[in-house]
Design an enzyme around this catalytic site. Structure first.
Site, PDB file in Angstrom:
ATOM      1  CD  GLU A 126     -25.185  40.246  -2.185  1.00  0.00           C
ATOM      2  OE1 GLU A 126     -24.903  40.991  -3.149  1.00  0.00           O
ATOM      3  OE2 GLU A 126     -25.575  40.673  -1.099  1.00  0.00           O
ATOM      4  CG  ASN A 139     -31.830  42.328  -2.966  1.00  0.00           C
ATOM      5  OD1 ASN A 139     -32.227  42.976  -1.990  1.00  0.00           O
ATOM      6  ND2 ASN A 139     -30.565  42.330  -3.360  1.00  0.00           N
TER       7      ASN A 139
END
Ligand code: AMP
Length: 390
Positions: free
Chosen positions: A376, A7
């Protein structure tokens, strides 16, 4: 199956290596202050201690190089890599395998998120070159919102301008909202139809979800729209932008910085963007902080109603992310503002701290209220598994 989730933010790169079936996290960490003095990597392995290594990180590619070096030493095979991409734009409306072509798409839509997409594309490209046999998957944060009905995503601007510049509501936090739906649905064993998902962190957005379909969200062309956030102003009269430039003499970049980095809870409180500091000061009698919390709750409740209109009803409201998961005070404030519609939370259940999904509704509440810790990384890993399976 072991998946590495990457990420890449504007000046950070978070990573997590996890097993999709067991949800076991082997290692995780964060490269901080990329391209800024004082960069370092914080790394943690399962059952081990956190290590912090000061290392020069001039760009995202170098950060990715360090992360892959660290993880190679771990001796856990990596079966797939999931890359969170902030903006999929008009080209990537679902998770897709990494190819030269899809990396090109990430760059093509980058003007919509220049601080994120370029660095992300560099990281994806580097991973492809270094580990060509390991499949990568691009998971755009905007993908979930691509199914929003046109009446909700279209802006009332001239069609030729909108078409040329690809202006529409793209939203953000889509992967988190998708996870919140999934976890709520699992927790309620399918007894859920109309969910308003509240991702309340330093960035904050709501999402209206009906039977798994995204019907509307509060962020817009960019993540500046909607709720009041840590340092972002959220929705304001768009003419304010012109007024600031014409009358205030601010440049485009200054207005951009002001609205994204110097506004929101930071500006209202005059103290901090961190709601822990604000709650503490409000308790100590600081009136600006009290107003900031009241405005955050008011705006959130107001936009919850917008999401209810998108769903023409609501059966469940879920709180998530840093504030939604941890601040019993803010959950109570928002619930209080929604009491007129029959929503009520149980103060004792609201005070419980836990990493699990939990129901905090009062027995007589007409609307179920959940707290759902978002994940996530797991959602991204699931997408990798699904695409690898194909
Ligand atoms: P996130 O962006 O999801 O990491 O959330 C960050 C935000 O969550 C910050 O504003 C934090 O102050 C807030 N937060 C984290 N823990 C708490 C807490 N216990 N009470 C209030 N706010 C919190």
């Amino acid at each position: 199956m072991n998946v590495l989730v990457i990420n890449a933010g504007s000046s950070s790169l978070k990573y997590q290596l996890l097993n999709v079936e067991t949800r076991e996290v082997y290692a995780k960490g964060n490269c901080e202050r990329i391209g800024i003095d004082g960069s370092f990597i914080g790394h943690e392995e399962m059952g081990g201690e956190k290590h912090r290594t000061v290392v020069e990180l001039p760009n995202h590619k170098v950060a990715a190089e360090h992360v892959l070096d660290i993880l190679t030493d771990l001796d856990v095979p990596i079966d797939g890599i999931g890359h969170r991409v902030v903006q999929g734009g008009w080209l990537i409306t679902e998770s897709v395998p990494v190819t030269e072509e899809s990396i090109g798409w990430v760059r093509e839509v980058a003007p919509l998120a220049p601080l994120h997409n370029y660095g992300e594309a560099d990281v994806i490209e580097y991973c492809l070159q270094r580990m060509p046999d390991v499949m990568g998957v691009i998971v755009p944060d905007t993908a979930f919102h691509s199914m929003i009905p046109e009446r909700a995503w279209r802006y009332a601007l001239p069609r030729d301008v909108v078409d040329k510049l690809k202006i529409r509501k793209y939203g953000a936090h889509g992967t988190s909202h998708r996870y919140i739906w999934r976890a709520s649905n699992e927790f309620l064993k399918g007894d859920i139809h109309k969910l308003v998902s509240c991702h309340l962190g330093s960035g904050a957005s709501l999402c209206a979800i009906q039977d798994g379909r995204d019907m509307d969200t509060t962020m817009g062309l960019t993540p500046l729209d909607g709720l009041i956030m840590g340092t972002r102003c959220g929705s304001i009269d768009p003419a304010t932008v012109c007024y600031l430039q014409r009358e205030g003499g601010y440049t485009v970049d200054e207005v951009d910085t002001m609205m994204n980095k110097q506004s929101g809870m930071l500006a209202l409180s005059g103290l901090s963007s961190d709601s822990r500091d604000i709650e503490q000061a409000a308790d100590d009698g600081d009136e600006n902080c009290q107003l900031a919390l009241d405005m955050f709750a008011y705006r959130t409740a107001q936009l919850v109603m917008e999401m209810c209109q998108a769903l023409e009803g609501i059966d469940t409201l879920a709180f998530s992310a840093g504030i939604g998961e941890n601040s019993a005070t803010m959950r109570a404030k928002i619930a209080e503002k929604l009491a007129w519609m029959g929503l009520a939370i149980d103060p004792e259940k609201n005070a419980v701290r836990s990493d699990d999904v939990r129901d905090i509704s009062a027995p007589d509440s007409k609307i179920r209220v959940l707290v759902v810790p978002t994940d996530e990384e797991y959602m991204i890993a699931l997408d990798v598994k699904q695409i690898l399976g194909k």
